[in-house]
Design a protein around this motif. Structure first.
Motif, PDB file in Angstrom:
ATOM      1  N   UNK A   6      -2.700  64.243 121.234  1.00 33.99           N
ATOM      2  CA  UNK A   6      -1.745  65.092 121.949  1.00 33.99           C
ATOM      3  C   UNK A   6      -0.689  64.229 122.611  1.00 33.99           C
ATOM      4  N   UNK A   7      -0.929  62.957 122.736  1.00 35.82           N
ATOM      5  CA  UNK A   7       0.015  62.085 123.414  1.00 35.82           C
ATOM      6  C   UNK A   7       1.041  61.538 122.424  1.00 35.82           C
ATOM      7  N   UNK A   8       2.303  61.859 122.635  1.00 36.16           N
ATOM      8  CA  UNK A   8       3.330  61.294 121.765  1.00 36.16           C
ATOM      9  C   UNK A   8       3.315  59.775 121.811  1.00 36.16           C
ATOM     10  N   UNK A   9       3.040  59.216 122.967  1.00 39.67           N
ATOM     11  CA  UNK A   9       3.116  57.769 123.087  1.00 39.67           C
ATOM     12  C   UNK A   9       1.841  57.073 122.637  1.00 39.67           C
ATOM     13  N   UNK A  10       0.831  57.831 122.150  1.00 37.66           N
ATOM     14  CA  UNK A  10      -0.424  57.195 121.787  1.00 37.66           C
ATOM     15  C   UNK A  10      -0.959  57.680 120.450  1.00 37.66           C
ATOM     16  N   UNK A  11      -0.108  58.076 119.560  1.00 37.74           N
ATOM     17  CA  UNK A  11      -0.567  58.555 118.262  1.00 37.74           C
ATOM     18  C   UNK A  11      -1.386  57.491 117.560  1.00 37.74           C
ATOM     19  N   UNK A  12      -2.355  57.938 116.773  1.00 40.75           N
ATOM     20  CA  UNK A  12      -3.184  56.998 116.038  1.00 40.75           C
ATOM     21  C   UNK A  12      -2.735  56.929 114.594  1.00 40.75           C
ATOM     22  N   UNK A  13      -3.390  56.015 113.848  1.00 43.15           N
ATOM     23  CA  UNK A  13      -3.121  55.906 112.422  1.00 43.15           C
ATOM     24  C   UNK A  13      -1.711  55.446 112.147  1.00 43.15           C
ATOM     25  N   UNK A  14      -1.167  55.926 111.030  1.00 41.75           N
ATOM     26  CA  UNK A  14       0.149  55.469 110.581  1.00 41.75           C
ATOM     27  C   UNK A  14       1.267  55.900 111.513  1.00 41.75           C
ATOM     28  N   UNK A  15       1.019  56.902 112.386  1.00 44.06           N
ATOM     29  CA  UNK A  15       2.075  57.379 113.278  1.00 44.06           C
ATOM     30  C   UNK A  15       2.172  56.578 114.565  1.00 44.06           C
ATOM     31  N   UNK A  16       1.164  55.753 114.839  1.00 45.06           N
ATOM     32  CA  UNK A  16       1.100  55.099 116.150  1.00 45.06           C
ATOM     33  C   UNK A  16       2.318  54.232 116.425  1.00 45.06           C
ATOM     34  N   UNK A 433       4.465  73.492 123.479  1.00 48.20           N
ATOM     35  CA  UNK A 433       4.871  72.900 122.204  1.00 48.20           C
ATOM     36  C   UNK A 433       6.347  73.156 121.917  1.00 48.20           C
ATOM     37  N   UNK A 434       6.792  74.391 122.058  1.00 43.10           N
ATOM     38  CA  UNK A 434       8.196  74.696 121.764  1.00 43.10           C
ATOM     39  C   UNK A 434       9.133  73.980 122.726  1.00 43.10           C
ATOM     40  N   UNK A 435       8.682  73.750 123.958  1.00 42.09           N
ATOM     41  CA  UNK A 435       9.512  73.087 124.965  1.00 42.09           C
ATOM     42  C   UNK A 435       9.520  71.576 124.815  1.00 42.09           C
ATOM     43  N   UNK A 436       8.910  71.071 123.734  1.00 39.92           N
ATOM     44  CA  UNK A 436       8.936  69.638 123.417  1.00 39.92           C
ATOM     45  C   UNK A 436       8.193  68.823 124.471  1.00 39.92           C
ATOM     46  N   UNK A 437       7.064  69.381 124.911  1.00 39.05           N
ATOM     47  CA  UNK A 437       6.271  68.737 125.956  1.00 39.05           C
ATOM     48  C   UNK A 437       4.802  68.629 125.537  1.00 39.05           C
ATOM     49  N   UNK A 438       4.554  68.248 124.300  1.00 39.37           N
ATOM     50  CA  UNK A 438       3.189  68.220 123.778  1.00 39.37           C
ATOM     51  C   UNK A 438       2.233  67.442 124.672  1.00 39.37           C
ATOM     52  N   UNK A 439       2.688  66.327 125.233  1.00 43.93           N
ATOM     53  CA  UNK A 439       1.810  65.505 126.067  1.00 43.93           C
ATOM     54  C   UNK A 439       1.234  66.277 127.242  1.00 43.93           C
ATOM     55  N   UNK A 440       2.005  67.240 127.746  1.00 49.79           N
ATOM     56  CA  UNK A 440       1.566  67.987 128.920  1.00 49.79           C
ATOM     57  C   UNK A 440       0.381  68.897 128.618  1.00 49.79           C
ATOM     58  N   UNK A 441       0.037  69.065 127.343  1.00 46.92           N
ATOM     59  CA  UNK A 441      -1.135  69.862 126.981  1.00 46.92           C
ATOM     60  C   UNK A 441      -2.420  69.055 127.008  1.00 46.92           C
ATOM     61  N   UNK A 442      -2.335  67.741 127.171  1.00 51.26           N
ATOM     62  CA  UNK A 442      -3.556  66.931 127.118  1.00 51.26           C
ATOM     63  C   UNK A 442      -4.579  67.324 128.184  1.00 51.26           C
ATOM     64  N   UNK A 443      -4.186  67.689 129.422  1.00 52.24           N
ATOM     65  CA  UNK A 443      -5.206  68.134 130.379  1.00 52.24           C
ATOM     66  C   UNK A 443      -5.915  69.420 129.946  1.00 52.24           C
ATOM     67  N   UNK A 444      -5.203  70.311 129.265  1.00 53.74           N
ATOM     68  CA  UNK A 444      -5.844  71.527 128.769  1.00 53.74           C
ATOM     69  C   UNK A 444      -6.866  71.189 127.690  1.00 53.74           C
ATOM     70  N   UNK A 445      -6.510  70.273 126.811  1.00 49.53           N
ATOM     71  CA  UNK A 445      -7.441  69.813 125.784  1.00 49.53           C
ATOM     72  C   UNK A 445      -8.699  69.269 126.446  1.00 49.53           C
ATOM     73  N   UNK A 446      -8.535  68.450 127.470  1.00 52.94           N
ATOM     74  CA  UNK A 446      -9.691  67.862 128.135  1.00 52.94           C
ATOM     75  C   UNK A 446     -10.527  68.929 128.820  1.00 52.94           C
TER      76      UNK A 446
END
Length: 840
Positions: A6-16, A433-446
């Motif tokens: 969920x973190x734009x700045x911490x993507x894994x794999x080829x996107x990291x 997601x639409x507001x371009x704030x994907x990272x802000x969803x990480x607490x909900x995921x947790x």
């Protein structure tokens, strides 16, 4: 906490690597493009910019007087620490929160062996003995304690200023672009200014006092703790107020015992003052500054919370680390780092409408004037305010935004400021997601990941099922059993709804690594319902039993007022039923999402076939004899005429079961529900109605509801009301509703301006995201799209609902379009490529 996908700045794999480079580049671009503006903002006081109308009405709110009450104060937050600033000139109050300060400590509400009574309850429901089923559920399946814990207010920082009888030219403001709030006024020939912000990089709240003449700043300050007076007969939330060295204030305390749960949270909060010139003295728990040129104060706070099972951290060490860090830095550097960090998120999306004279009025006046005079930029301000408070209350490593975000001044807040999962917590994240704030969803995921632990115990002990389940509420301690009473507690799909919200991240990004992470959580929810669903007596349907349609009382046989032994109060009836429409729609989405995840990962394919078969047996949408969509599997009326929930329209929004294009046969029935219940209601209810009417392509109705919301259901700083109390869900829901009016993507195609009201006939939208992994910049004039740019983040096929004859180019070269049914055109994209859509 580590949520890489969920973190734009911490993507894994080829996107990291690519993601880090993109983030750095965006940072440099933001700094380069906005450095002149930032420098200008520092050189020219905001009060002067307001006087000269040299600001954006889409990102600045301002007022000519202080807040008269907490609900009108201005919020700042860094995800963990929050403050509400009154802006007073005699006794300033800054109310403070820390997001892990709740009552109680780790506990469980699981009741063993409840599942043994479940078959009896289910048979009573099928036999129409709803009140008997209600009472038995209350005795055997409710969690214990029946209620949950409360989010708490941490402290109040009070400033007493010398007597000020002749204040003039007063202004206070909240700048959404810089995430700073300020106050400016003149007195005795001196211009005073304050600035307050909550720094995420440095984890402190910063308060800065300045004046345009040396030696003009004098005040005394005290840091007050909070105690629960209402529950003082058994609560133990004692606190102690002390001095901190020769230049600070310290507050220490612990959380309250509540509902038999011992308070195990310890906290520490410190204010450190750094004056420039003048004299500083301490007298017990009062700090006094006299004749300073400027003063900077740093507020740091922490608890011993580690996670929902662990309270072994050292609050004192945490606070010392925060303060030790900032004391090595200059104020200007701390401020610059704060603004840069905030703008890396905030600047991603920009909504622009033409300016009007009213747009430069104080915000409280704008709220009044828009009822009769056009001010489209007020809608842009509301859109950005929602993005602002999401950034301020939900950051990587923090708790998810609760009913009040992170801002709460009450030891007994409305509905305990918990996570209410029959609409409110989900609404907080509708726009993420639409507001371009994907990272802000990480607490909900947790939060969802955490709650599966007790959720699995509840599934086993209460229902005899595998998987996990969450009902209509949870708290900091991630309890999952039914709570409050059977009227509310029989909502078994709260967790499933949250999982559907988390699935949206895949829809918007096409991130397969994220699907791998989410899969166990998704499958666990599916597992529960594959066990819990039972055959309806008609032999055709699979239904949830017991079930409820949130908080609405059906006119089912024998239902009526009765005294409920669980709540100790007389209720209009019971809400218990079998197979409510919202249950069926949420499970339809859940099972569909699971089938897609199984296919994407090539896992559990045989089980996915079973899930698909179960999905086809869920109760389908039905139209009642009054022409409206049925809320229950039976055609019952409702006991409350204008109920605030629209649970059976979940499938229209935010779900994907009902739509104008895919299921036109249900459109009139959906409209009948909306017309029956009217355009009024609580703030969050009106926000939901905006999106529902937008999905029905009625922009004028959505806009009418928006204006009614501004008139009746939001405070002066745009926080939503829930009739009377403050809740953030409505503010965040309005952001989602405005987006739905301007662009949609749930129908497997990008649909520009699907519900555009005439008041917004011209404008532009930059950085908004849609499903399929696309980021859009588009503009329109006279209600007509004139241009769109599309950034493909995933290299997926892009499909467009054609607004007319179009030409698509990439690097100046035409792109081949494939025409599809329904006036849709599709074209293959390349990852990270930008495409231009020209309207011919």
């Amino acid at each position: 906490m580590n949520l890489p996908h969920i973190q734009t700045k911490s993507k894994t794999g080829s996107l990291k690597k690519r993601s880090k480079i993109i983030l750095l580049c965006k940072g440099f671009i933001i700094l380069f493009c906005h450095m002149p503006a930032l420098l200008f903002a520092q050189e020219q006081p905001m009060s002067a910019r307001i006087d000269q109308q040299n600001f954006s009405p889409a990102t600045l709110m301002w007022y000519k007087k202080p807040a008269a009450k907490w609900e009108d104060a201005l919020p700042v937050g860094n995800g963990r620490l929050g403050a509400m600033v009154y802006g007073k000139t005699d006794e300033e109050i800054i109310q403070l929160n820390e997001d892990t300060y709740w009552s109680g400590g780790p506990y469980s509400t699981v009741v063993k062996d409840g599942y043994k009574t479940l078959p009896v309850i289910q048979q009573l429901v099928f036999d129409g003995e709803f009140l008997k089923a209600h009472n038995l559920f209350g005795r055997k399946l409710m969690g214990y304690p029946v209620e949950q814990q409360k989010y708490q207010s941490l402290a109040n920082l009070h400033f007493l200023f010398p007597k000020q009888d002749s204040v003039s030219n007063y202004k206070r403001w909240l700048n959404l672009e810089t995430a700073t709030t300020g106050v400016s006024y003149s007195m005795g020939g001196v211009q005073y200014q304050r600035e307050i912000f909550a720094s995420a990089p440095d984890q402190v709240i910063v308060i800065r006092f300045t004046a345009d003449k040396p030696g003009s700043i004098s005040f005394s300050a005290s840091l007050h703790g909070e105690r629960n007076q209402t529950h003082s007969n058994y609560a133990t939330d004692y606190f102690q107020m002390d001095s901190y060295g020769k230049d600070g204030l310290k507050l220490t305390g612990k959380s309250a015992d509540y509902m038999g749960v011992k308070g195990q949270l310890k906290y520490e909060a410190i204010v450190k003052a750094i004056p420039e010139g003048g004299r500083i003295t301490m007298d017990d728990a009062t700090l006094t500054i006299e004749n300073a040129n400027a003063v900077t104060l740093y507020f740091a706070a922490a608890t011993n919370f580690v996670n929902y099972q662990d309270v072994s951290a050292n609050a004192h060490e945490r606070v010392q680390n925060y303060l030790g860090n900032v004391q090595q830095k200059k104020f200007t550097d701390i401020r610059a780092a704060h603004i840069t960090d905030h703008q890396l998120l905030f600047k991603r999306a920009v909504l622009t409408f033409p300016g009007t004279t009213n747009a430069f009025l104080p915000t409280d006046e704008r709220l009044h004037q828009i009822q009769t005079t056009s001010d489209p930029q007020l809608a842009a301000l509301c859109y950005q305010f929602g993005r602002y408070i999401l950034i301020a209350s939900s950051r990587e490593g923090t708790q998810a935004a609760n009913l009040q975000g992170i801002w709460n001044n009450n030891m007994n807040p409305p509905w305990d400021a918990k996570y209410t999962t029959n609409i409110n917590t989900q609404m907080n994240y509708w726009a993420v997601e639409s507001a371009n704030l994907s990272e802000c969803a990480s607490p909900l995921y947790q939060l969802v990941k955490d709650v599966t632990e007790q959720g699995a115990q509840v599934a086993k002990e209460h229902y005899g099922a595998s998987g996990w389940v969450l009902h209509q509420n949870t708290d900091l301690w991630r309890v999952a059993a039914p709570m409050d009473g059977p009227t509310w507690g029989t909502f078994t799909v709260g967790g499933a709804w949250l999982v559907n919200e988390l699935w949206e991240h895949y829809k918007f990004t096409r991130d397969i690594d994220y699907v791998k992470d989410l899969y166990p959580i998704l499958k666990g929810s599916v597992d529960f319902f594959m066990h819990f669903l039972v055959k309806h007596p008609n032999g055709k349907w699979l239904v949830t039993n017991p079930s409820t349609s949130p908080e609405n009382f059906p006119g089912s046989p024998k239902n009526g007022p009765y005294f409920d032994e669980v709540t100790g109060s007389t209720l209009p009836g019971t809400t218990i039923c079998a197979g409510s429409s919202i249950d069926m729609q949420i499970l339809s989405d859940l099972f569909t999402n699971y089938e897609q995840a199984s296919k994407l990962l090539g896992k559990d394919t045989a089980y996915a076939v079973e899930v698909a078969a179960a999905r086809k047996q869920l109760v389908p949408p039905q139209t009642g004899k009054d022409g409206s969509l049925q809320e229950w599997s039976e055609d019952w009326p409702q006991l409350e005429k204008n109920h605030r929930h629209f649970s059976h329209l979940y499938g229209l929004y935010p779900g994907n079961v009902l739509s104008v294009k895919k299921t036109p046969q249900w459109v009139d029935a959906c409209k009948a529900v909306l017309n029956q219940r009217g355009d009024e209601g609580a703030g969050w209810s009106r926000a939901w109605k905006m999106s529902l009417w937008a999905r029905l392509y009625d922009g004028e109705r959505a806009y009418k509801i928006f204006k009614g919301y501004l008139k009746d259901q939001c405070f002066l700083q745009l926080f939503a009301k829930c009739f009377t109390p403050m809740q953030v869900d409505g503010s965040l829901g309005v952001t989602a509703g405005i987006t739905e009016m301007l662009v949609q993507s749930h129908e497997d195609a990008i649909d520009f301006l699907p519900a555009l009201p005439k008041e917004w006939s011209t404008g532009s939208f930059e950085g908004v995201c849609v499903r399929g992994g696309f980021e859009l910049n588009f503009s329109w004039q006279n209600n007509r799209l004139i241009h769109a740019g599309i950034l493909s983040k995933a290299g997926a096929i892009c499909t467009l609902h054609l607004p007319g004859k179009v030409k698509v180019t990439h690097n100046g070269k035409p792109v081949k379009l494939t025409m599809l049914p329904g006036n849709i055109a599709g074209f293959q994209t390349q990852k990270n490529a930008v495409y231009q859509v020209l309207i011919l």
